[in-house]
Structure formats: C-alpha cells, structure tokens
Design a protein around this motif. Sequence first.
Motif, PDB file in Angstrom:
ATOM      1  N   TYR A 154      -3.143 -10.475  -1.088  1.00 57.85           N
ATOM      2  CA  TYR A 154      -2.751 -11.821  -1.506  1.00 57.85           C
ATOM      3  C   TYR A 154      -1.992 -11.796  -2.832  1.00 57.85           C
ATOM      4  CZ  TYR A 154      -3.201 -16.678  -3.068  1.00 57.85           C
ATOM      5  OH  TYR A 154      -2.929 -17.939  -3.536  1.00 57.85           O
ATOM      6  N   GLU A 155      -2.520 -11.075  -3.813  1.00 49.58           N
ATOM      7  CA  GLU A 155      -1.861 -10.981  -5.111  1.00 49.58           C
ATOM      8  C   GLU A 155      -2.157  -9.608  -5.699  1.00 49.58           C
ATOM      9  OE1 GLU A 155      -3.806 -14.207  -7.298  1.00 49.58           O
ATOM     10  OE2 GLU A 155      -5.209 -12.748  -8.149  1.00 49.58           O
ATOM     11  N   GLY A 156      -1.264  -9.135  -6.535  1.00 46.00           N
ATOM     12  CA  GLY A 156      -1.497  -7.834  -7.151  1.00 46.00           C
ATOM     13  C   GLY A 156      -1.464  -6.709  -6.139  1.00 46.00           C
ATOM     14  N   MET A 157      -2.048  -5.589  -6.518  1.00 45.07           N
ATOM     15  CA  MET A 157      -2.062  -4.425  -5.647  1.00 45.07           C
ATOM     16  C   MET A 157      -3.129  -4.587  -4.565  1.00 45.07           C
ATOM     17  SD  MET A 157       0.388  -2.614  -6.690  1.00 45.07           S
ATOM     18  CE  MET A 157       0.080  -1.198  -5.629  1.00 45.07           C
ATOM     19  N   PRO A 158      -2.856  -4.136  -3.340  1.00 46.04           N
ATOM     20  CA  PRO A 158      -3.860  -4.216  -2.280  1.00 46.04           C
ATOM     21  C   PRO A 158      -5.127  -3.457  -2.649  1.00 46.04           C
ATOM     22  CG  PRO A 158      -1.698  -3.674  -1.371  1.00 46.04           C
ATOM     23  CD  PRO A 158      -1.577  -3.565  -2.861  1.00 46.04           C
ATOM     24  N   ASN A 159      -6.270  -4.062  -2.277  1.00 53.19           N
ATOM     25  CA  ASN A 159      -7.558  -3.456  -2.606  1.00 53.19           C
ATOM     26  C   ASN A 159      -8.560  -3.866  -1.531  1.00 53.19           C
ATOM     27  OD1 ASN A 159     -10.061  -2.691  -3.634  1.00 53.19           O
ATOM     28  ND2 ASN A 159      -9.498  -3.152  -5.752  1.00 53.19           N
ATOM     29  N   GLU A 204       0.834  -1.197   0.000  1.00 54.67           N
ATOM     30  CA  GLU A 204       0.000   0.000   0.000  1.00 54.67           C
ATOM     31  C   GLU A 204       0.876   1.258   0.000  1.00 54.67           C
ATOM     32  OE1 GLU A 204      -4.081  -0.723   2.348  1.00 54.67           O
ATOM     33  OE2 GLU A 204      -2.297  -1.141   3.566  1.00 54.67           O
ATOM     34  N   LYS A 205       0.432   2.269  -0.684  1.00 52.47           N
ATOM     35  CA  LYS A 205       1.233   3.491  -0.815  1.00 52.47           C
ATOM     36  C   LYS A 205       1.053   4.442   0.365  1.00 52.47           C
ATOM     37  CE  LYS A 205       2.617   1.763  -4.604  1.00 52.47           C
ATOM     38  NZ  LYS A 205       3.861   0.951  -4.515  1.00 52.47           N
ATOM     39  N   THR A 206      -0.074   4.346   1.044  1.00 51.78           N
ATOM     40  CA  THR A 206      -0.324   5.185   2.213  1.00 51.78           C
ATOM     41  C   THR A 206      -0.952   4.337   3.306  1.00 51.78           C
ATOM     42  OG1 THR A 206      -2.536   5.804   1.424  1.00 51.78           O
ATOM     43  CG2 THR A 206      -0.707   7.236   0.787  1.00 51.78           C
ATOM     44  N   GLY A 207      -0.986   4.891   4.514  1.00 55.30           N
ATOM     45  CA  GLY A 207      -1.597   4.202   5.636  1.00 55.30           C
ATOM     46  C   GLY A 207      -1.632   5.090   6.858  1.00 55.30           C
ATOM     47  N   PRO A 208      -2.355   4.673   7.899  1.00 56.50           N
ATOM     48  CA  PRO A 208      -2.441   5.480   9.116  1.00 56.50           C
ATOM     49  C   PRO A 208      -1.076   5.677   9.756  1.00 56.50           C
ATOM     50  CG  PRO A 208      -4.062   3.694   9.112  1.00 56.50           C
ATOM     51  CD  PRO A 208      -3.149   3.435   7.965  1.00 56.50           C
ATOM     52  N   GLU A 209      -0.885   6.859  10.333  1.00 52.65           N
ATOM     53  CA  GLU A 209       0.360   7.120  11.051  1.00 52.65           C
ATOM     54  C   GLU A 209       0.372   6.309  12.348  1.00 52.65           C
ATOM     55  OE1 GLU A 209       2.292  10.835  13.423  1.00 52.65           O
ATOM     56  OE2 GLU A 209       1.692  11.235  11.327  1.00 52.65           O
ATOM     57  N   VAL A 210       1.501   5.693  12.645  1.00 59.63           N
ATOM     58  CA  VAL A 210       1.648   4.847  13.825  1.00 59.63           C
ATOM     59  C   VAL A 210       2.934   5.240  14.547  1.00 59.63           C
ATOM     60  CG1 VAL A 210       1.915   2.475  14.681  1.00 59.63           C
ATOM     61  CG2 VAL A 210       0.451   2.928  12.694  1.00 59.63           C
ATOM     62  N   GLN A 211       2.852   5.382  15.850  1.00 60.53           N
ATOM     63  CA  GLN A 211       4.036   5.652  16.661  1.00 60.53           C
ATOM     64  C   GLN A 211       4.524   4.322  17.239  1.00 60.53           C
ATOM     65  OE1 GLN A 211       4.915   8.812  16.573  1.00 60.53           O
ATOM     66  NE2 GLN A 211       6.773   8.744  17.785  1.00 60.53           N
TER      67      GLN A 211
END
Length: 332
Positions: free
Chosen positions: A172-177, A135-142
């Motif tokens: 599982y395969e390919g880009m996350p969706n 994934e290209k983005t995601g929630p910020e995590v400390q």
Amino acid sequence: PKDDPKFVKGMKVLRELWDTTKDQGQTYSVGITLMLLEAAYSDVPQKVRGEYVMEVDPAKVKGPDLEWIKELVAFLEKNRASTGVWRYPYGGNEDNSNSQYAVLGLKAASRMGVHVSNPDEMWAKIVEFYLEHQEKTGPEVQLPDIKLKKGGDYVVKESKKSQKAYARGWGYEGMPNDDQWLNRPRGSVHTAALVALTLAKCEANLPSKLAKKADIAIRDGLAWLAHYYLIDMNPAKPPNSEKNYHYYYLYGLERVGVLLGVEFFGSHPWYIDGAKYLVEKQNDKGWWHEPEIQTSSRNLQTCYALLFLKRATTPVKNPPKVPQQTPAWTDE
C-alpha cells in the motif's frame, strides 16, 4: 449522454462542491471527476488496439468545463509529494491507491487536451517511484504463450515463446513487507501500482535504460497476478488472502488487463472468470453486496462490478510490450 437531465444535475452538484471546497479537495475525488468528465466527452468512435472505444475530441472541450479541468489538474500537480506520487492532502504517507487515481485522472485530462506543466519530469519520477518500491525478488513464473485460433478463441500453451518472469508485488505504501498488513502485497494495491506504472510509462519520454527497467517491472507485476491469482478473494501470499477490498481488486484486474491488452494472467482467463463470479453473486434486485466485505458498501461493490463487466477502462494506444499480449493487440 452528457445532456441527460439527471447527468446535468449531478455534474452541477459536483461543480458546486468543487467551487466551495477546492482547497480541501481529495486526490480520489479529483481524479475520479476528471475521469467522469472524460467519459462525458467521449463521443468519437475509434478503433484502438483491436477494440472499438469512444474517444474525446479535445476541440469540443471548452468553456467552463475546460477551465474546471485545468483547475483539477493544477490541484493534482500542487498536491504531489516530493517523491513524485500522491497521498491524502491532509497528511500521511504516499500510497498506491491515491496515486493510481491521480494518474488515472491526469491521463483522462491528457486525452481532453489538458497536460501537466512539466510532463517529462513528472511521469519519469512516477516510474522511478514504482521501480524503487516493488519487491526485489519473487517466485519464478513461466508466462505461457497466447495463440489466437480461427473463430476468435485463445489458446494458452507452453512454447519457446513462453517467458520467464518473477512474481514481484507492491504494497500500500512504502516498501512491501509481508509482516505488516498495510504494506503486504495484495491484489487491490498491487493492481493500483501496476496501473499507475503502466500509464506513467505510456506518457513518459524515458531514457532507454529506464524504459527497459519499467518493462521488466510491469512484466513481473503481471507474473505476481498470475502466481497469486484468485477471483473469489483479494489475493496475497498464502495464507493472507482476504475478502476486504475484494471488488476493488476485481476492478483492478480489469484495468490491468485492458491497459496491457492481456486476456490471461498466466493460464487464467481473468474476464471470463470474473464475469462468471459476478453474475453468480448479483442478487435478484440487480445490485451486489457481499456483507463480509467490510471495506466497501453495496453501492461501491455494485459500481466496481459494473465497471468490471463493462470493461470500462479506456485502452491506451501505445501499451508496453509484455508477455501474453493477445494477438488482437499486437497484430493490427
């Protein structure tokens, strides 16, 4: 021990199956056979990153077993897709589960002294695949700092050493969706991808720029496990967590934790939590079976539970430096 009569009989059956069906082999079975052979030859005690483990003396691997290992490695090399990773040999798309077991098998072969023909190209391409398909983005995590107290206990605390990361997963395969069940990031396939990337990073001789990108991807993969952490289910972004592949996910947690030398995902002590859960779920006959997990049998659940409890994954000597690595791994 590898001279136990039952083990010898089982290995004979595996060898006969390979000799008669090698052209129809499966990525899973080939990778696991290599891991089994490594386990059979692991009889040299070594201290690796603060833990005593049994390792292989490659000089002892010889004769028919050595030839068998070479054939298994050649099979994995031959059946690698053009993208650099693996799928079921009979077709379909490349997937993170098949690829994980191929990488685990090749790492086992490497420890036994058998290497792929073009390692720099192969391992670098695997790294590139996982960088592209995260994934290209995601929630910020400390990710809080880990301190080792006298007596061996760990303390999790926010400090200036705590690191910011972003929870970015793999499907599982390919880009996350998230809208497709197959490619929705879930703990079971996310840990599979993270294991494959970690081992490829350890084996590869990467340019510094690519190595840095891999380190960031691994860091954010750990952040995903911290952010969506569950023990009693296979986690995904709410409300999509599920019981399917639950024990496969638990074994994935063990692999990631041991390979990267982390005892916490965020503030969660994964081994303590998992061990408590599994001890509670073991039945009075000694095995594990949660019927609501439709994707694995009693035997599979029991195998995954035992592998988790034993911390069966062999640590690597040169893990990527990541947040939350415990002092036992970093202060030798």
